[in-house]
Design a protein around this motif. Structure first.
Motif, PDB file in Angstrom:
ATOM      1  N   GLY A  12      48.884  57.169  48.490  1.00 23.10           N
ATOM      2  CA  GLY A  12      49.244  58.361  49.273  1.00 23.10           C
ATOM      3  C   GLY A  12      50.760  58.470  49.422  1.00 23.10           C
ATOM      4  N   HIS A  13      51.180  59.545  50.088  1.00 23.17           N
ATOM      5  CA  HIS A  13      52.616  59.847  50.185  1.00 23.17           C
ATOM      6  C   HIS A  13      53.415  58.713  50.832  1.00 23.17           C
ATOM      7  N   ALA A  14      52.884  58.101  51.892  1.00 20.71           N
ATOM      8  CA  ALA A  14      53.640  57.060  52.594  1.00 20.71           C
ATOM      9  C   ALA A  14      53.814  55.825  51.702  1.00 20.71           C
ATOM     10  N   TYR A  43      50.922  65.272  43.718  1.00 20.31           N
ATOM     11  CA  TYR A  43      51.666  65.818  44.844  1.00 20.31           C
ATOM     12  C   TYR A  43      51.073  67.187  45.188  1.00 20.31           C
ATOM     13  N   SER A  44      50.322  67.207  46.292  1.00 21.91           N
ATOM     14  CA  SER A  44      49.530  68.400  46.628  1.00 21.91           C
ATOM     15  C   SER A  44      50.385  69.651  46.823  1.00 21.91           C
ATOM     16  N   GLY A  45      51.611  69.464  47.327  1.00 19.25           N
ATOM     17  CA  GLY A  45      52.478  70.615  47.581  1.00 19.25           C
ATOM     18  C   GLY A  45      52.710  71.460  46.337  1.00 19.25           C
ATOM     19  N   GLN A  79      38.492  52.206  42.053  1.00 15.75           N
ATOM     20  CA  GLN A  79      38.034  52.932  43.241  1.00 15.75           C
ATOM     21  C   GLN A  79      37.602  51.897  44.268  1.00 15.75           C
ATOM     22  N   VAL A  80      38.070  52.047  45.502  1.00 15.91           N
ATOM     23  CA  VAL A  80      37.607  51.145  46.561  1.00 15.91           C
ATOM     24  C   VAL A  80      36.248  51.633  47.052  1.00 15.91           C
ATOM     25  N   GLU A  81      35.308  50.710  47.152  1.00 14.23           N
ATOM     26  CA  GLU A  81      33.965  51.087  47.616  1.00 14.23           C
ATOM     27  C   GLU A  81      33.829  50.822  49.111  1.00 14.23           C
ATOM     28  N   LEU A 105      46.403  50.955  54.539  1.00 10.80           N
ATOM     29  CA  LEU A 105      45.523  52.003  54.017  1.00 10.80           C
ATOM     30  C   LEU A 105      46.234  53.353  54.018  1.00 10.80           C
ATOM     31  N   ASN A 106      46.275  54.010  52.856  1.00 10.61           N
ATOM     32  CA  ASN A 106      46.858  55.351  52.738  1.00 10.61           C
ATOM     33  C   ASN A 106      46.003  56.122  51.727  1.00 10.61           C
ATOM     34  N   VAL A 107      44.730  56.343  52.129  1.00 11.43           N
ATOM     35  CA  VAL A 107      43.734  56.854  51.181  1.00 11.43           C
ATOM     36  C   VAL A 107      43.382  58.333  51.379  1.00 11.43           C
ATOM     37  N   GLY A 270      49.028  58.323  57.103  1.00 10.65           N
ATOM     38  CA  GLY A 270      48.648  59.575  56.443  1.00 10.65           C
ATOM     39  C   GLY A 270      47.356  60.124  57.011  1.00 10.65           C
ATOM     40  N   ASP A 271      46.664  60.915  56.202  1.00 13.49           N
ATOM     41  CA  ASP A 271      45.474  61.627  56.671  1.00 13.49           C
ATOM     42  C   ASP A 271      44.362  60.688  57.120  1.00 13.49           C
ATOM     43  N   CYS A 272      44.310  59.449  56.621  1.00 11.80           N
ATOM     44  CA  CYS A 272      43.191  58.556  56.982  1.00 11.80           C
ATOM     45  C   CYS A 272      43.389  57.936  58.367  1.00 11.80           C
ATOM     46  N   LYS A 280      47.330  66.332  60.133  1.00 12.70           N
ATOM     47  CA  LYS A 280      46.892  65.888  58.802  1.00 12.70           C
ATOM     48  C   LYS A 280      47.630  66.735  57.769  1.00 12.70           C
ATOM     49  N   SER A 281      48.773  66.231  57.355  1.00  8.78           N
ATOM     50  CA  SER A 281      49.577  66.962  56.373  1.00  8.78           C
ATOM     51  C   SER A 281      50.500  65.972  55.673  1.00  8.78           C
ATOM     52  N   GLY A 282      50.837  66.311  54.436  1.00 11.91           N
ATOM     53  CA  GLY A 282      51.673  65.418  53.633  1.00 11.91           C
ATOM     54  C   GLY A 282      53.015  65.141  54.299  1.00 11.91           C
ATOM     55  N   VAL A 283      53.542  66.136  55.012  1.00  9.49           N
ATOM     56  CA  VAL A 283      54.849  65.988  55.656  1.00  9.49           C
ATOM     57  C   VAL A 283      54.862  64.784  56.601  1.00  9.49           C
ATOM     58  N   TYR A 284      53.801  64.643  57.409  1.00  4.62           N
ATOM     59  CA  TYR A 284      53.736  63.534  58.373  1.00  4.62           C
ATOM     60  C   TYR A 284      53.576  62.200  57.640  1.00  4.62           C
ATOM     61  N   SER A 285      52.788  62.223  56.572  1.00 12.06           N
ATOM     62  CA  SER A 285      52.587  60.987  55.814  1.00 12.06           C
ATOM     63  C   SER A 285      53.912  60.519  55.199  1.00 12.06           C
ATOM     64  N   VAL A 286      54.684  61.471  54.657  1.00  8.43           N
ATOM     65  CA  VAL A 286      55.986  61.120  54.068  1.00  8.43           C
ATOM     66  C   VAL A 286      56.879  60.477  55.133  1.00  8.43           C
TER      67      VAL A 286
HETATM   68  C1  FAD Z   1      46.026  72.684  47.732  1.00 11.93           C
HETATM   69  C2  FAD Z   1      46.673  71.854  48.791  1.00 11.93           C
HETATM   70  C3  FAD Z   1      48.018  72.076  49.091  1.00 11.93           C
HETATM   71  C4  FAD Z   1      48.645  71.318  50.077  1.00 11.93           C
HETATM   72  N1  FAD Z   1      49.975  71.565  50.321  1.00 11.93           N
HETATM   73  C5  FAD Z   1      50.605  70.829  51.240  1.00 11.93           C
HETATM   74  C6  FAD Z   1      52.006  71.049  51.490  1.00 11.93           C
HETATM   75  O1  FAD Z   1      52.644  71.908  50.872  1.00 11.93           O
HETATM   76  N2  FAD Z   1      52.589  70.279  52.449  1.00 11.93           N
HETATM   77  C7  FAD Z   1      51.905  69.338  53.160  1.00 11.93           C
HETATM   78  O2  FAD Z   1      52.487  68.677  54.011  1.00 11.93           O
HETATM   79  N3  FAD Z   1      50.591  69.116  52.957  1.00 11.93           N
HETATM   80  C8  FAD Z   1      49.928  69.835  52.011  1.00 11.93           C
HETATM   81  N4  FAD Z   1      48.587  69.610  51.792  1.00 11.93           N
HETATM   82  C9  FAD Z   1      47.884  68.571  52.572  1.00 11.93           C
HETATM   83  C10 FAD Z   1      48.145  67.256  51.904  1.00 11.93           C
HETATM   84  O3  FAD Z   1      47.566  67.241  50.618  1.00 11.93           O
HETATM   85  C11 FAD Z   1      47.509  66.063  52.619  1.00 11.93           C
HETATM   86  O4  FAD Z   1      47.690  66.186  53.993  1.00 11.93           O
HETATM   87  C12 FAD Z   1      48.235  64.828  52.111  1.00 11.93           C
HETATM   88  O5  FAD Z   1      47.993  64.688  50.717  1.00 11.93           O
HETATM   89  C13 FAD Z   1      47.765  63.579  52.797  1.00 11.93           C
HETATM   90  O6  FAD Z   1      48.540  62.558  52.278  1.00 11.93           O
HETATM   91  P1  FAD Z   1      48.126  61.057  52.382  1.00 11.93           P
HETATM   92  O7  FAD Z   1      49.387  60.304  52.203  1.00 11.93           O
HETATM   93  O8  FAD Z   1      47.327  60.793  53.589  1.00 11.93           O
HETATM   94  O9  FAD Z   1      47.140  60.768  51.157  1.00 11.93           O
HETATM   95  P2  FAD Z   1      46.881  61.504  49.793  1.00 11.93           P
HETATM   96  O10 FAD Z   1      48.100  62.164  49.259  1.00 11.93           O
HETATM   97  O11 FAD Z   1      45.649  62.318  49.966  1.00 11.93           O
HETATM   98  O12 FAD Z   1      46.584  60.281  48.828  1.00 11.93           O
HETATM   99  C14 FAD Z   1      45.457  59.470  48.962  1.00 11.93           C
HETATM  100  C15 FAD Z   1      45.451  58.491  47.823  1.00 11.93           C
HETATM  101  O13 FAD Z   1      44.376  57.580  48.001  1.00 11.93           O
HETATM  102  C16 FAD Z   1      43.663  57.446  46.792  1.00 11.93           C
HETATM  103  N5  FAD Z   1      42.269  57.120  47.101  1.00 11.93           N
HETATM  104  C17 FAD Z   1      41.404  57.855  47.831  1.00 11.93           C
HETATM  105  N6  FAD Z   1      40.199  57.225  47.916  1.00 11.93           N
HETATM  106  C18 FAD Z   1      40.354  56.073  47.214  1.00 11.93           C
HETATM  107  C19 FAD Z   1      39.481  55.001  46.920  1.00 11.93           C
HETATM  108  N7  FAD Z   1      38.221  54.976  47.345  1.00 11.93           N
HETATM  109  N8  FAD Z   1      39.947  53.989  46.161  1.00 11.93           N
HETATM  110  C20 FAD Z   1      41.229  53.990  45.699  1.00 11.93           C
HETATM  111  N9  FAD Z   1      42.096  54.966  45.962  1.00 11.93           N
HETATM  112  C21 FAD Z   1      41.669  56.001  46.699  1.00 11.93           C
HETATM  113  C22 FAD Z   1      43.819  58.785  46.092  1.00 11.93           C
HETATM  114  O14 FAD Z   1      43.614  58.640  44.697  1.00 11.93           O
HETATM  115  C23 FAD Z   1      45.262  59.121  46.451  1.00 11.93           C
HETATM  116  O15 FAD Z   1      46.152  58.519  45.559  1.00 11.93           O
HETATM  117  C24 FAD Z   1      47.922  70.338  50.802  1.00 11.93           C
HETATM  118  C25 FAD Z   1      46.581  70.113  50.493  1.00 11.93           C
HETATM  119  C26 FAD Z   1      45.963  70.852  49.499  1.00 11.93           C
HETATM  120  C27 FAD Z   1      44.521  70.592  49.197  1.00 11.93           C
END
Ligand code: FAD
Length: 358
Positions: A12-14, A43-45, A79-81, A105-107, A270-272, A280-286
């Motif tokens: 994840g982003h963090a 990168y979802s953004g 994949q983590v089960e 955990l950053n899943v 991050g989101d988890c 729950k947004s990428g900005v906070y995770s970063v």
């Molecule tokens: C279309 C779209 C656009 C978005 N745009 C923005 C934006 O512009 N700005 C913003 O702030 N937020 C945006 N978001 C929200 C953003 O995507 C999430 O809030 C952000 O990705 C959460 O980041 P994270 O670091 O928690 O984890 P994520 O970026 O979701 O990464 C999780 C990681 O965990 C891995 N993973 C998951 N399950 C497992 C497993 N079982 N085993 C091994 N690895 C696993 C995944 O492969 C991934 O690499 C958007 C979301 C979507 C759907």
């Protein structure tokens, strides 16, 4: 002996921020691994820009191997089960188990699926991104009317990115569009959707699919063959079964140090993770990345931890699919091409910062 001193679970982003720091500055002592389901971190953004045809897939993802090599971290593509919080054991779907002294955990989360009868309707969830992109490529070969479910920022961006790619597009949201954002952004989003001929249905929680029909409670709201699910993040089920203390929605409850409230040797970000004041947004995770990097270093060196303090306001930039963006900041809103260029600059800088060669 444990397999690792520290396992990072999920790219994840963090965790990207943590790996970047370790690759460029100093890495903590010990054996460290990253477990990721994919060899790239998407990168979802930039996803809406990719769908709108403004970026290539390569532009929107970070290759993990060069980054891990530079940070001297083992990359395990699996994949983590499940995880056991008590034993700090990570079990992979291939059956292998890995133990560590510390886990981070950053899943992210997953998309809620809809109750479905019959197979006349094809559903595609926007996450995981790799599967989504493969499914969308197939759909693009024979464009058909599309319903998008989810009225958050992701649903709006996807609708604006895809409006020109399908014969007719409907966007359903359970409550008000962009709930939680300013009234100005709400109005601008409605205007942008109207301009692209997206049919918007607010306060229309789609609850089930029967054959080729979508129902909101007992009302038939749409008929077609293709639905895109962009509803908000739901917790991965194995987190709730791990023994970690979770909130009512199944997200791991953490302290300001980003450690689990119940298991101090496990971090979650991050989101988890669940922490008051964090969206729950990428900005906070970063933004959690630097504090997590510090605390993981401190964990392996037996030094004191830092607290993470969530920012009170965050800038929202929503791509409008035509190179422009809608902007919201502290109740103010604006729209135009210039904000799109700014968004592109910020997004591409994120990718560049995390791209390592070799
Ligand atoms: C279309 C779209 C656009 C978005 N745009 C923005 C934006 O512009 N700005 C913003 O702030 N937020 C945006 N978001 C929200 C953003 O995507 C999430 O809030 C952000 O990705 C959460 O980041 P994270 O670091 O928690 O984890 P994520 O970026 O979701 O990464 C999780 C990681 O965990 C891995 N993973 C998951 N399950 C497992 C497993 N079982 N085993 C091994 N690895 C696993 C995944 O492969 C991934 O690499 C958007 C979301 C979507 C759907």
């Amino acid at each position: 002996m444990n397999d690792y001193d520290l396992i990072l679970v999920g790219a994840g982003h963090a965790h990207l921020g943590v790996l970047r720091r370790w690759a460029m500055l100093e890495r903590p002592p010990g054996r460290i691994a990253l477990v990721s389901a994919d060899p790239q971190a998407w990168y979802s953004g930039m996803l809406p820009g990719l769908l709108a045809g403004r970026f290539s897939a390569q532009d929107c993802a970070v290759e993990l191997q060069p980054m891990c090599r530079a940070a001297k971290v083992d990359l395990i593509i699996a994949q983590v089960e499940s995880i056991s919080a008590e034993q700090r054991r990570v079990t992979l779907t291939e059956g292998r188990g890995l133990n560590a002294n510390w886990l981070s955990l950053n899943v992210g989360g997953q998309i809620t699926s809809l109750a479905q009868q019959g197979d006349a309707m094809h559903c595609l969830a926007v996450k995981p991104f790799a599967q989504f992109l493969a499914g969308w490529q197939q759909w693009q070969q024979s464009p058909k009317p599309l319903a998008i479910i989810g009225g958050g920022a992701a649903g709006v961006e996807l609708a604006l990115a895809l409006a020109d790619k399908v014969p007719q597009l409907s966007l359903f949201c359970a409550g008000k569009l962009l709930a939680g954002h300013s009234p100005g952004l709400h109005l601008r989003a409605i205007g942008a959707l109207r301009q692209r001929r997206v049919r918007l249905r607010e306060y229309s929680p789609v609850s089930r699919i029967e054959g080729d029909q979508l129902f909101s409670e007992d009302e038939l709201v749409w008929r077609g063959e293709r639905v895109l699910l962009a509803t908000g993040a739901q917790a991965l089920p194995w987190l709730g079964q791990s023994g970690l203390q979770c909130d009512a929605r199944g997200f791991v409850q953490v302290l300001p140090t980003l450690q689990s409230q119940s298991h101090g040797q496990i971090f979650a970000v991050g989101d988890c993770a669940s922490l008051p004041g964090v969206r729950k947004s990428g900005v906070y995770s970063v933004r959690q990345g630097p504090v997590l990097a510090h605390n993981l270093m401190a964990a392996l060196r037996e030094q004191p931890f830092k607290n993470y303090r969530p920012q009170k306001n965050s800038l929202a930039l929503l791509a409008t699919g035509d190179g422009g963006a809608l902007l919201a900041w502290r109740g103010l809103s604006a729209s135009g091409q210039i904000y799109g260029r700014w968004k592109d600059y910020l997004d591409q800088s994120f990718i560049r910062r995390h791209r390592f060669s070799g």
